[in-house]
Motif scaffolding. Structure first.
Motif, mmCIF file in Angstrom:
data_model
loop_
_atom_site.group_PDB
_atom_site.id
_atom_site.type_symbol
_atom_site.label_atom_id
_atom_site.label_comp_id
_atom_site.label_asym_id
_atom_site.label_seq_id
_atom_site.Cartn_x
_atom_site.Cartn_y
_atom_site.Cartn_z
ATOM 1 N N VAL A 217 6.320 -5.398 34.562
ATOM 2 C CA VAL A 217 6.912 -6.641 35.068
ATOM 3 C C VAL A 217 6.243 -7.061 36.369
ATOM 4 O O VAL A 217 6.032 -8.255 36.634
ATOM 5 N N GLU A 221 4.138 -10.591 36.903
ATOM 6 C CA GLU A 221 4.462 -11.555 37.955
ATOM 7 C C GLU A 221 3.236 -11.865 38.822
ATOM 8 O O GLU A 221 3.081 -12.994 39.298
ATOM 9 N N SER A 226 6.369 -14.116 33.351
ATOM 10 C CA SER A 226 7.634 -13.382 33.389
ATOM 11 C C SER A 226 8.052 -13.018 31.970
ATOM 12 O O SER A 226 7.974 -13.864 31.064
ATOM 13 N N ASN A 248 11.533 -13.192 39.991
ATOM 14 C CA ASN A 248 12.234 -14.046 39.033
ATOM 15 C C ASN A 248 13.585 -13.419 38.699
ATOM 16 O O ASN A 248 13.650 -12.340 38.096
ATOM 17 N N ILE A 251 15.168 -12.969 34.596
ATOM 18 C CA ILE A 251 14.796 -11.940 33.628
ATOM 19 C C ILE A 251 16.027 -11.087 33.325
ATOM 20 O O ILE A 251 16.750 -10.683 34.237
#
Length: 296
Positions: A217, A221, A226, A248, A251
């Motif tokens: 992740v 990013e 995402s 973010n 998610i």
């Protein structure tokens, strides 16, 4: 006599099947085992001797062919075997391995052995090879699981207790099962090739479900991407740093309750807690709270 793949095989010695059965026991069976998984019903003489000689053993019989089992049952009285042993007939390998795996976690002392009745190894060589090789992998994985539990067990307990305070802020991940049938899925892991290929994910957000494992992740990013879901199971602080620093907040975070407390506290986006097979504390909590949730 059995004809299998255009070859004839004898399921037992016609002259003295009892002596043959005792010879098989002496050659292959370890008396100290707590459980024996026998590949092949045969004419069941070897099983009767096994069950009579070792009444305290757990005996599981894997019979690979339903038609053969039916013919044997028509000829021999299998009641003594059926009453004392567990028989798995013509089942998929996954079902058999799941049953064997449960024996590993039995706290009773003693080994577990998988052994063929020789003629079945000759009649069904591919089935036997798959079962044997899968059993070895299962045993190796179990050894790793035990080592992991010994190293992280105390931290798992600590995290579970601390994270329970936040469990009411999460949904049950079990409700996600089956919700995305027919939709392509991409599982992104942070391997060495991710940065070289991450550009392939651009434009796919509305066409498939993207799930990021671990540090993936963070890499996504950094490239302006995402995932729809990110997953966390590790108990250490480094795992917590990953999820705390996710920018973010839309998610969906799927986590095991044994995950780092920094993961649960640090990420403020939507969460799903999963009934993770290794995390028996959460499984016990779900049971106590009467929450129906399959292992995720």
């Amino acid at each position: 006599m059995v004809r299998c793949f255009n070859k004839d095989f004898l399921l037992c010695d016609h002259e003295n099947p009892i002596n043959e059965a005792y010879a098989w026991i002496d050659k292959y069976i370890d008396p100290s085992n707590k459980a024996d998984i026998v590949f092949g019903m045969g004419m069941a003489f070897h099983l009767e001797v096994l069950l009579t000689s070792f009444p305290n053993k757990k005996v599981i019989i894997v019979e690979p062919n339903m038609d053969l089992f039916y013919q044997i049952a028509c000829i021999r009285n299998l009641e003594p075997v059926i009453k004392k042993a567990e028989i798995i007939v013509d089942e998929a390998l996954d079902v058999i391995l799941e049953r064997i795996n449960s024996l590993f976690w039995d706290t009773e002392k003693g080994g577990i052995q998988v052994q063929p009745f020789e003629v079945y190894g000759e009649m069904f060589p591919d089935m036997w090879d798959n079962l044997r090789d899968s059993f070895i992998k299962l045993a190796n994985n179990f050894t790793v699981d035990i080592a992991t539990r010994r190293k992280f067990g105390e931290l798992w307990v600590y995290n579970n207790i601390k994270n329970l305070d936040k469990i009411c802020d999460a949904s049950d991940a079990g409700v996600l099962a089956g919700k995305f049938k027919g939709i392509p899925g991409i599982l992104v892991s942070a391997g060495p090739s991710l940065e070289k290929n991450i550009h392939l994910l651009k434009g796919l957000e509305d066409k498939c479900v993207i799930m990021a494992a671990g540090t993936a992740v963070r890499v996504m990013e950094s490239f302006g991407l995402s995932p729809h879901f990110m997953v966390g199971i590790d108990a250490g602080e480094k795992e917590g740093e990953i999820h705390s620093n996710v920018k973010n907040k839309d998610i969906y975070f799927i986590y095991s309750n044994q995950v780092s407390t920094y993961s649960v506290n640090g990420y403020t986006g939507p969460k799903f807690v999963m009934n993770y097979p290794v995390d028996m504390y959460t499984a016990g909590f779900f049971d106590y709270a009467d929450i129906k949730s399959d292992f995720f």
